[in-house]
Design a protein around this motif. Structure first.
Motif, PDB file in Angstrom:
ATOM      1  N   LEU A   3      -4.146   8.664  -2.940  1.00  0.00           N
ATOM      2  CA  LEU A   3      -4.744   7.877  -1.863  1.00  0.00           C
ATOM      3  C   LEU A   3      -6.123   7.376  -2.262  1.00  0.00           C
ATOM      4  O   LEU A   3      -6.491   6.226  -1.963  1.00  0.00           O
ATOM      5  CB  LEU A   3      -4.830   8.729  -0.593  1.00  0.00           C
ATOM      6  N   ILE A   4      -6.892   8.228  -2.935  1.00  0.00           N
ATOM      7  CA  ILE A   4      -8.247   7.829  -3.349  1.00  0.00           C
ATOM      8  C   ILE A   4      -8.179   6.630  -4.286  1.00  0.00           C
ATOM      9  O   ILE A   4      -8.956   5.675  -4.167  1.00  0.00           O
ATOM     10  CB  ILE A   4      -8.965   9.012  -4.027  1.00  0.00           C
ATOM     11  N   VAL A  17       0.836  -1.210   0.000  1.00  0.00           N
ATOM     12  CA  VAL A  17       0.000   0.000   0.000  1.00  0.00           C
ATOM     13  C   VAL A  17       0.867   1.255   0.000  1.00  0.00           C
ATOM     14  O   VAL A  17       0.595   2.213  -0.735  1.00  0.00           O
ATOM     15  CB  VAL A  17      -0.943  -0.013   1.216  1.00  0.00           C
ATOM     16  N   VAL A  67      -7.218   3.421  -2.282  1.00  0.00           N
ATOM     17  CA  VAL A  67      -8.354   2.935  -1.496  1.00  0.00           C
ATOM     18  C   VAL A  67      -9.404   2.316  -2.408  1.00  0.00           C
ATOM     19  O   VAL A  67      -9.962   1.241  -2.115  1.00  0.00           O
ATOM     20  CB  VAL A  67      -8.954   4.074  -0.659  1.00  0.00           C
ATOM     21  N   ALA A 114      -8.045  -1.042  -3.932  1.00  0.00           N
ATOM     22  CA  ALA A 114      -7.948  -2.073  -2.898  1.00  0.00           C
ATOM     23  C   ALA A 114      -9.335  -2.558  -2.475  1.00  0.00           C
ATOM     24  O   ALA A 114      -9.560  -3.766  -2.302  1.00  0.00           O
ATOM     25  CB  ALA A 114      -7.186  -1.529  -1.691  1.00  0.00           C
ATOM     26  N   SER A 115     -10.268  -1.619  -2.319  1.00  0.00           N
ATOM     27  CA  SER A 115     -11.632  -1.994  -1.946  1.00  0.00           C
ATOM     28  C   SER A 115     -12.304  -2.788  -3.051  1.00  0.00           C
ATOM     29  O   SER A 115     -13.024  -3.770  -2.787  1.00  0.00           O
ATOM     30  CB  SER A 115     -12.451  -0.732  -1.637  1.00  0.00           C
ATOM     31  N   LEU A 156       1.062   4.186  -2.840  1.00  0.00           N
ATOM     32  CA  LEU A 156       0.792   5.599  -2.552  1.00  0.00           C
ATOM     33  C   LEU A 156       1.870   6.523  -3.107  1.00  0.00           C
ATOM     34  O   LEU A 156       1.626   7.717  -3.274  1.00  0.00           O
ATOM     35  CB  LEU A 156       0.659   5.804  -1.039  1.00  0.00           C
TER      36      LEU A 156
END
Length: 255
Positions: A97-98, A88, A101, A104-105, A92
């Protein structure tokens, strides 16, 4: 011993390069308070341990779960945590960051949906009634209790207050030598900032957290011997410097 390593490391940092940091960081991570209010602080979390290098070798005050991870007691747990967070952090450095996330989600959601469909097909073929494959986790209580929230907030406030008090002492020159060392530390940070960005330093700290303590544990005798020699030399130099510049003593009062 681990305590000796911690003491030597603190003295080296305090008397040579960034003595101001050695005053500031332990003040944030080792806040003095009552046992009932600060019970969680005595067993440091992984985040606090990561940003307090002087706590890396003090296993007595470390949360057992954190010790198990960074000392690789169970590689099956350490590898996913170390590799996952490192992946992660590396992501980055290249994307926002968005995006990290979101991707990954999306990956996690794809995996859970695929697994749910797979289990449903298996149950239909074998005509079993195993139920929802994630029932164990759906029934798990993940709520944050008011007591836990209050405990966390008390620890956070204590850390913030300690940091503010220490910064005030340094910036308002309560002790001339400490403020001078803090200035040297900030000057060193300007060079670090030109060489690395913040994310790079976090990655280095994360990798070091999972390697240096284990290396010390495997070579504790040799490291302690060499550090004791360094500690004696540093103490001699510090005594000579303080004798040559008898200002800014700890007991000196600011007029």
């Amino acid at each position: 011993m681990a305590e000796d390593l911690q003491k030597v490391a603190n003295e080296i940092v305090d008397n040579v390069l960034d003595g101001a940091e050695s005053e500031l960081v332990p003040a944030v991570c080792n806040v003095k308070s009552s046992p009932t209010k600060m019970e969680g602080a005595s067993k440091r979390s992984l985040v606090c341990v990561m940003f307090c290098p002087n706590a890396w070798f003090n296993r007595l005050n470390m949360n057992p779960k954190v010790e198990c991870l960074i000392y690789w007691r169970d590689p099956k747990k350490s590898v996913p945590v170390f590799g996952g967070v490192l992946l992660v952090l590396l992501a980055l450095t290249y994307v926002s960051l968005i995006s990290v996330v979101a991707y990954a989600s999306l990956l996690a959601l794809t995996g859970t949906v695929a697994f749910r469909i797979y289990k449903n097909i298996i149950q239909a073929v074998q005509k079993t009634g195993d139920g929802h494959p994630f029932k164990e986790y759906l029934d798990m209580d993940v709520s944050l209790s008011p007591q836990k929230a209050q405990e966390v907030s008390q620890i956070a406030v204590a850390h913030v207050n300690a940091a503010i008090s220490e910064l005030r002492r340094l910036f308002l020159v309560e002790d001339l030598v400490d403020s001078f060392k803090f200035g040297v530390f900030l000057w060193v940070l300007t060079y670090l900032g030109s060489w690395f960005n913040g994310m790079t330093l976090v990655i280095i700290a994360w990798v070091t957290l999972f390697t240096l303590p284990k290396v010390y544990e495997a070579n504790q005798v040799q490291i302690d011997t060499n550090l004791e020699i360094v500690r004696i030399k540093i103490a001699e130099i510090t005594t000579k410097v303080k004798a040559a510049i008898p200002i800014g003593k700890k007991g000196e009062k600011v007029e």
